[in-house]
Design an enzyme around this catalytic site. Structure first.
Site, PDB file in Angstrom:
ATOM      1  N   GLY A   1      -4.490  -4.107   6.343  1.00  0.00           N
ATOM      2  CA  GLY A   1      -3.051  -4.115   6.857  1.00  0.00           C
ATOM      3  C   GLY A   1      -3.725  -2.764   8.041  1.00  0.00           C
ATOM      4  O   GLY A   1      -4.150  -1.903   7.557  1.00  0.00           O
TER       5      GLY A   1
ATOM      6  N   LYS B   1      -9.914  -6.568   8.595  1.00  0.00           N
ATOM      7  CA  LYS B   1      -8.868  -6.491   9.200  1.00  0.00           C
ATOM      8  C   LYS B   1      -9.317  -6.852  10.452  1.00  0.00           C
ATOM      9  O   LYS B   1     -10.601  -6.746  11.034  1.00  0.00           O
ATOM     10  CB  LYS B   1      -8.475  -4.765   9.537  1.00  0.00           C
ATOM     11  CG  LYS B   1      -7.876  -4.275   8.355  1.00  0.00           C
ATOM     12  CD  LYS B   1      -8.140  -2.698   8.565  1.00  0.00           C
ATOM     13  CE  LYS B   1      -7.244  -2.585   7.395  1.00  0.00           C
ATOM     14  NZ  LYS B   1      -7.244  -0.598   6.775  1.00  0.00           N
TER      15      LYS B   1
ATOM     16  N   SER C   1       1.484  -0.982   0.171  1.00  0.00           N
ATOM     17  CA  SER C   1       0.373   0.227  -0.191  1.00  0.00           C
ATOM     18  C   SER C   1       0.929   1.075  -0.223  1.00  0.00           C
ATOM     19  O   SER C   1       2.046   1.019   0.932  1.00  0.00           O
ATOM     20  CB  SER C   1      -0.926   0.094   1.686  1.00  0.00           C
ATOM     21  OG  SER C   1      -1.261   1.042   1.266  1.00  0.00           O
TER      22      SER C   1
ATOM     23  N   LYS D   1      -1.342  -0.611  -4.188  1.00  0.00           N
ATOM     24  CA  LYS D   1      -2.778  -0.576  -3.977  1.00  0.00           C
ATOM     25  C   LYS D   1      -2.352   1.292  -3.667  1.00  0.00           C
ATOM     26  O   LYS D   1      -1.037   1.548  -2.774  1.00  0.00           O
ATOM     27  CB  LYS D   1      -2.717  -0.905  -2.467  1.00  0.00           C
ATOM     28  CG  LYS D   1      -3.619   0.039  -1.595  1.00  0.00           C
ATOM     29  CD  LYS D   1      -4.398  -0.417  -0.846  1.00  0.00           C
ATOM     30  CE  LYS D   1      -4.776   0.460   0.628  1.00  0.00           C
ATOM     31  NZ  LYS D   1      -5.301  -0.905   1.277  1.00  0.00           N
TER      32      LYS D   1
ATOM     33  N   GLU E   1     -11.519   0.531  -2.843  1.00  0.00           N
ATOM     34  CA  GLU E   1     -11.523   0.911  -1.973  1.00  0.00           C
ATOM     35  C   GLU E   1     -11.875   1.756  -1.048  1.00  0.00           C
ATOM     36  O   GLU E   1     -11.476   2.779  -1.181  1.00  0.00           O
ATOM     37  CB  GLU E   1     -10.219   0.892  -0.741  1.00  0.00           C
ATOM     38  CG  GLU E   1      -9.725   0.233   0.651  1.00  0.00           C
ATOM     39  CD  GLU E   1      -8.722  -0.383   1.064  1.00  0.00           C
ATOM     40  OE1 GLU E   1      -8.078  -0.735   0.186  1.00  0.00           O
ATOM     41  OE2 GLU E   1      -8.475  -0.555   2.075  1.00  0.00           O
TER      42      GLU E   1
ATOM     43  N   ASP F   1     -13.512  -1.691   3.357  1.00  0.00           N
ATOM     44  CA  ASP F   1     -12.707  -1.244   4.800  1.00  0.00           C
ATOM     45  C   ASP F   1     -13.579  -1.082   5.572  1.00  0.00           C
ATOM     46  O   ASP F   1     -14.080  -1.811   6.776  1.00  0.00           O
ATOM     47  CB  ASP F   1     -11.428  -0.626   4.039  1.00  0.00           C
ATOM     48  CG  ASP F   1     -10.615  -0.769   5.834  1.00  0.00           C
ATOM     49  OD1 ASP F   1     -10.834  -0.982   6.838  1.00  0.00           O
ATOM     50  OD2 ASP F   1      -9.277  -0.204   4.883  1.00  0.00           O
TER      51      ASP F   1
ATOM     52  N   LYS G   1      -2.846   4.701  -2.417  1.00  0.00           N
ATOM     53  CA  LYS G   1      -3.316   5.266  -1.382  1.00  0.00           C
ATOM     54  C   LYS G   1      -3.886   7.377  -2.698  1.00  0.00           C
ATOM     55  O   LYS G   1      -3.623   7.979  -2.832  1.00  0.00           O
ATOM     56  CB  LYS G   1      -3.397   6.284  -0.171  1.00  0.00           C
ATOM     57  CG  LYS G   1      -2.822   5.307  -0.001  1.00  0.00           C
ATOM     58  CD  LYS G   1      -4.098   5.027   1.085  1.00  0.00           C
ATOM     59  CE  LYS G   1      -3.832   3.396   2.140  1.00  0.00           C
ATOM     60  NZ  LYS G   1      -5.384   3.304   2.955  1.00  0.00           N
TER      61      LYS G   1
ATOM     62  N   ASP H   1      -7.148   2.649  -2.884  1.00  0.00           N
ATOM     63  CA  ASP H   1      -8.089   3.355  -1.781  1.00  0.00           C
ATOM     64  C   ASP H   1      -8.415   5.096  -1.877  1.00  0.00           C
ATOM     65  O   ASP H   1      -7.126   5.481  -1.090  1.00  0.00           O
ATOM     66  CB  ASP H   1      -7.028   2.400  -0.381  1.00  0.00           C
ATOM     67  CG  ASP H   1      -7.916   1.745   1.057  1.00  0.00           C
ATOM     68  OD1 ASP H   1      -8.413   3.296   1.282  1.00  0.00           O
ATOM     69  OD2 ASP H   1      -6.888   2.035   2.122  1.00  0.00           O
TER      70      ASP H   1
HETATM   71  O1  OSB Z   1      -6.920   2.153   5.018  1.00  0.00           O
HETATM   72  O2  OSB Z   1      -6.424   0.515   4.007  1.00  0.00           O
HETATM   73  C1  OSB Z   1      -5.788   1.227   5.010  1.00  0.00           C
HETATM   74  C2  OSB Z   1      -2.815   1.867   7.147  1.00  0.00           C
HETATM   75  C3  OSB Z   1      -3.329   2.533   8.240  1.00  0.00           C
HETATM   76  C4  OSB Z   1      -4.704   2.757   8.218  1.00  0.00           C
HETATM   77  C5  OSB Z   1      -5.699   2.782   7.139  1.00  0.00           C
HETATM   78  C6  OSB Z   1      -5.242   1.534   6.354  1.00  0.00           C
HETATM   79  C7  OSB Z   1      -3.840   1.214   6.379  1.00  0.00           C
HETATM   80  C8  OSB Z   1      -2.840   0.875   4.749  1.00  0.00           C
HETATM   81  C9  OSB Z   1      -2.018   0.363   5.103  1.00  0.00           C
HETATM   82  O3  OSB Z   1      -3.418   0.635   3.397  1.00  0.00           O
HETATM   83  C10 OSB Z   1      -1.841  -1.258   5.085  1.00  0.00           C
HETATM   84  C11 OSB Z   1      -0.616  -2.071   5.176  1.00  0.00           C
HETATM   85  O4  OSB Z   1       0.884  -1.564   4.667  1.00  0.00           O
HETATM   86  O5  OSB Z   1      -0.450  -2.097   6.876  1.00  0.00           O
HETATM   87 MG    MG Z   2      -8.464   1.208   3.340  1.00  0.00          MG
END
Ligand code: OSB
Ligand code: MG
Length: 395
Positions: free
Chosen positions: A314, A286, A159, A185, A237, A262, A187, A212
């Site tokens: 994650g 999660k 991510s 992925k 996402e 999510d 952001k 995402d």
């Molecule tokens: O939205 O998936 C998410 C990290 C912190 C809070 C929300 C998210 C995320 C990530 C990182 O996208 C995922 C990771 O590599 O741990």
């Molecule tokens: Mg997410």
């Protein structure tokens, strides 16, 4: 094949109810420990940027064994209403006293004991994870095995946070593809979306690519979001608000690209509603967000029975949370690469040994050792500890 896997699981669904083979477990002590781990680089999402992680570890002790879990809450209530401080309060004043109030026959009994407390899933999950590690140790098996995981290796992605420039983003995409990651992925947020997705897609026409938004858009952005359809994304996402299942259903109806939820999916009732409403075609699971393994498994089984792919999300976890995520992602319904990256993608030094490594084929090995499957680096944990609190049974 999916169907038979679902059938196979449904007969084992009561596993969490199965009494501990080692007999009832009386938790003697719950320990809360807050440690600080700097991130190798800042992580920016649509709701903000962080440059270190306040890692919240919990351990539970019984019969000479110690099980470990991680509470994934952040310092500010942005991704979720929970924070490190609310989780501390809820665990110390409600969950830990309930946990040590009497012997536990099963993981299901623990989650029932927590169910009367409303919300605070991340706090609950931390203790459920720790108890599961302890149960696995008592049974002399790995957590993956206890959960009926079926995979020896799991596919993983990365991510990538919002960067200062598109060039920096492309540099990171190249780096992680070079390391073997199976899915990228990105952001996104308004102003950091179509152009950067287009650049990455043009540079890599074939890769598994997703985005995402962490709830950064509204239904008024529907026409804008439809433009993402041209980039052949694996999923979009959580584009909309975390409570808007109906708006997500309307958006999904307008899009070719699959939506994945999510933030919206805080338990199996929400997963069921989302699937019935067609709010999404993919679910990110999660353990922290849904309150622990009991709910995570319920969502997994629901999705598997309906042929809905899930993947393990994650929260920039330390090795303890990461080890639990690896165990979860070994279940058969986790058909898409998870946000389970190598320790070194997040931290200069992790708190587990060995650290999590991603092999050149973009997979992570599921350990078959007892419990978490990794050793804790206690010296390093101690050196990074900012707060400790012990909750001990008074009997
Ligand atoms: O939205 O998936 C998410 C990290 C912190 C809070 C929300 C998210 C995320 C990530 C990182 O996208 C995922 C990771 O590599 O741990
Ligand atoms: Mg997410």
């Amino acid at each position: 094949m999916l169907f038979s896997a679902a059938m196979q699981r449904s007969s084992e669904i009561s596993d969490l109810e199965r009494p501990n083979s080692s007999g009832p477990i009386q938790i003697e002590q719950v320990a809360i420990r807050l440690i600080r781990l700097p991130l190798v680089e800042p992580f920016e999402t649509s709701f903000g940027s962080i440059d270190s992680r306040n890692i919240f570890l919990v351990s539970v002790a019984a019969n000479g064994l110690q099980g470990w879990g991680e509470v994934v809450a952040a310092e500010a209530p942005l991704y979720s209403y929970e924070t490190v401080d609310t989780a501390f309060h809820i665990i110390r004043d409600f969950l830990a006293p309930a946990m040590i109030s009497g012997p536990l026959q099963s993981l299901a009994e623990l989650s029932r004991r927590f169910a009367r407390f409303r919300g605070h899933n991340m706090a609950k999950a931390g203790l459920e994870l720790a108890f599961t590690d302890l149960l696995a140790q008592a049974n002399q098996e790995s957590i993956s095995r206890l959960l009926r995981g079926t995979r020896e290796r799991i596919p993983v992605g990365v991510s990538l946070g919002i960067q200062k420039t598109p060039t920096q983003l492309l540099e990171r995409v190249a780096r992680y593809l070079g390391l073997g990651y199976q899915r990228i992925k990105l952001k996104i947020k308004p102003g950091w979306d179509l152009e950067i997705v287009e650049q990455v897609r043009n540079a890599y026409p074939q890769i598994l690519l997703s985005v995402d938004a962490n709830a950064a858009y509204t239904p008024a952005d529907t026409a804008h979001l439809k433009k993402l359809d041209q980039f052949d994304l694996l999923m979009i996402e959580q584009p909309l608000n975390y409570e808007d299942l109906l708006d997500h259903a309307h958006l999904q109806n307008e899009l070719k690209t699959s939506l994945c939820l999510d933030e919206s999916i805080t338990g199996s009732p929400q997963a069921k509603s989302a699937l019935e409403l067609n709010s999404c075609r993919i679910i990110n699971i999660k353990v922290g967000r849904v309150g622990g393994y009991s709910q995570a498994l319920a969502i997994h089984d629901l999705c598997l029975a309906r042929n809905v792919p899930v993947w393990c999300g994650g929260m920039l976890e330390s090795g303890v949370g990461r080890a639990h995520n690896i165990a979860l992602a070994s279940l058969p319904g986790f058909l898409l690469p998870g946000d389970i990256s190598a320790s070194s993608r997040y931290f200069a030094r992790d708190i587990i040994v060995p650290e999590v490594k991603v092999s050149q084929d973009g997979t992570v090995a599921v350990p078959n050792k007892i419990g978490l499957g990794f050793e804790l680096d206690f010296d390093f944990i101690k050196s990074q500890t900012e707060t400790i609190e012990l909750i001990t049974s008074s009997r």
